[in-house]
Design an enzyme around this catalytic site. Structure first.
Site, PDB file in Angstrom:
ATOM      1  N   ASP A  11       0.858  -1.184   0.000  1.00 47.47           N
ATOM      2  CA  ASP A  11       0.000   0.000   0.000  1.00 47.47           C
ATOM      3  C   ASP A  11       0.893   1.232   0.000  1.00 47.47           C
ATOM      4  OD1 ASP A  11      -2.122   1.712   0.136  1.00 47.47           O
ATOM      5  OD2 ASP A  11      -2.729   1.180   2.163  1.00 47.47           O
ATOM      6  N   ASP A 106      -2.786   2.549  -6.101  1.00 49.32           N
ATOM      7  CA  ASP A 106      -1.791   2.624  -5.034  1.00 49.32           C
ATOM      8  C   ASP A 106      -1.694   1.385  -4.158  1.00 49.32           C
ATOM      9  OD1 ASP A 106      -4.242   2.970  -3.874  1.00 49.32           O
ATOM     10  OD2 ASP A 106      -3.703   4.738  -2.702  1.00 49.32           O
ATOM     11  N   GLU A 107      -2.362   0.301  -4.503  1.00 48.18           N
ATOM     12  CA  GLU A 107      -2.229  -0.899  -3.685  1.00 48.18           C
ATOM     13  C   GLU A 107      -2.454  -2.156  -4.510  1.00 48.18           C
ATOM     14  OE1 GLU A 107      -5.247  -1.600  -0.672  1.00 48.18           O
ATOM     15  OE2 GLU A 107      -6.569  -0.121  -1.616  1.00 48.18           O
TER      16      GLU A 107
END
Length: 356
Positions: A11, A106-107
């Protein structure tokens, strides 16, 4: 339950804001808020850790963020650039494994049980990925390492920013007992309120309840929570996962007759759906309304729009029209849901961060 898998959840830390602070030295160390002009309609997409100290968080109206953080720097952001950086991050992931399941820009989940470098330790893989991202891209990431996706995701949030948390099969139940139930997958605002009323605040509280009692009180959520708090989850990392729809629904504590309550729920759902669509870089063309009456009769109505959208106001207007056509106000409603389907990727230059 398979405990032999080695799963990493990566993350990125305050991703959009961190990219901006990396690229613009004048933003470093300052409260940066991505979400557009606070004098206009909009919500916070993300913010730097400096802004979070003032209580600013994602999905907050920008006007509220400006009140909490009057010295905050508000910018619209550059989604096309964030996509480019996200692709660079995924290229780093691919050096270790092809079993990658992105959740958003983003993850992502990575299954490194059989990794390309032959590394036996998933912890070492996670650390090396963190170091490589920082060295090559100047960004920090947090990581959770465990034997299933559910625990790995919770663990990645445990030592932010730039931290790493490892949870072995032997440690899983003790680790989950200390976690607030609001961190558990599937626990939204409504479920959290129900758990709070039942005196369930942590995993330890949850574990005291029998499976039957949880199902009685929380229905399908109870079934999943009973397993999750015991570390039982066999969901595999799926590199081919592709969302076909984005939606939100809720079961009311008491049956509802007032159409204004239903409209308010749809408005909240539309904002949440908008937020998820933008994070997934998608927009949709078909809006679906779901109503379940007190006698458990369920109906679904759909409306296909003239153009694709990820705008909450357009989604809400379509849902409200479906509600007018479907609900007479004579029978009470037990559940309401809103879903957007017929999705396709957004043209990034047209993404509107200001009107999230």
């Amino acid at each position: 339950m398979d405990t032999s898998r080695k799963i990493i959840h990566i993350d990125m830390d305050a991703f959009y804001a961190s990219v901006e602070q990396r690229d613009h030295p004048e933003f470093r160390g300052k409260p940066l808020i991505i979400g557009g002009d606070p004098n206009k309609r909009g919500v916070v997409a993300t913010c730097s850790y400096e802004a979070r100290k003032f209580g600013v968080h994602s999905a907050m109206p920008t006007r509220q963020a400006a009140k909490l953080c009057p010295n905050g720097i508000f910018i619209h952001g550059n989604m096309a650039h964030y996509v480019e950086v996200s692709n660079q991050i995924r290229e780093i992931f691919s050096r270790y494994t092809d079993i990658i399941e992105p959740l958003s820009l983003d993850e992502a989940y990575l299954d490194v049980t059989e990794n390309k470098k032959g590394m036996k330790s998933a912890t070492m893989v996670a650390r090396e990925i963190q170091q490589t991202i920082y060295q090559e891209l100047g960004l920090t990431a947090s990581a959770g390492v465990s034997f299933n996706k559910f625990i790995a995701k919770i663990a990645s949030d445990f030592k932010k920013p730039a931290g790493i948390t490892v949870v072995t099969p032997e440690e899983a139940e003790a680790f989950l007992e200390q976690i607030p139930v609001t961190k558990f997958y599937g626990v939204g605002k409504v479920t959290a309120e129900k758990l709070h009323r039942l005196g369930i605040e942590t995993g330890a509280d949850l574990k005291k309840w029998s499976e039957w009692d949880l199902i009685r009180e929380l229905h399908k959520h109870g079934y999943h929570l009973y397993r999750h708090v015991r570390g039982r989850s066999n969901n595999i990392v799926n590199p081919h996962r592709d969302r076909k729809s984005v939606g939100k629904e809720t079961t009311f504590e008491f049956n509802v007759l007032d159409s204004r309550v239903l409209e308010q729920s749809l408005m909240q759902f539309a904002k949440k759906v908008e937020e998820r669509l933008i994070k997934l870089q998608k927009h949709g063309k078909t809006v679906v309304l779901k109503l379940r009456y007190s006698d458990f009769t369920t109906i679904t109505k759909r409306l296909t729009l003239n153009e694709y959208t990820n705008d909450a106001s357009q989604i809400y207007q379509a849902a409200a029209l479906l509600l007018i056509e479907s609900y007479t106000g004579q029978d009470s409603i037990r559940l309401i849901g809103l879903t957007v389907t017929n999705l396709k990727p957004v043209y990034f230059e047209n993404l509107r961060l200001e009107g999230l």
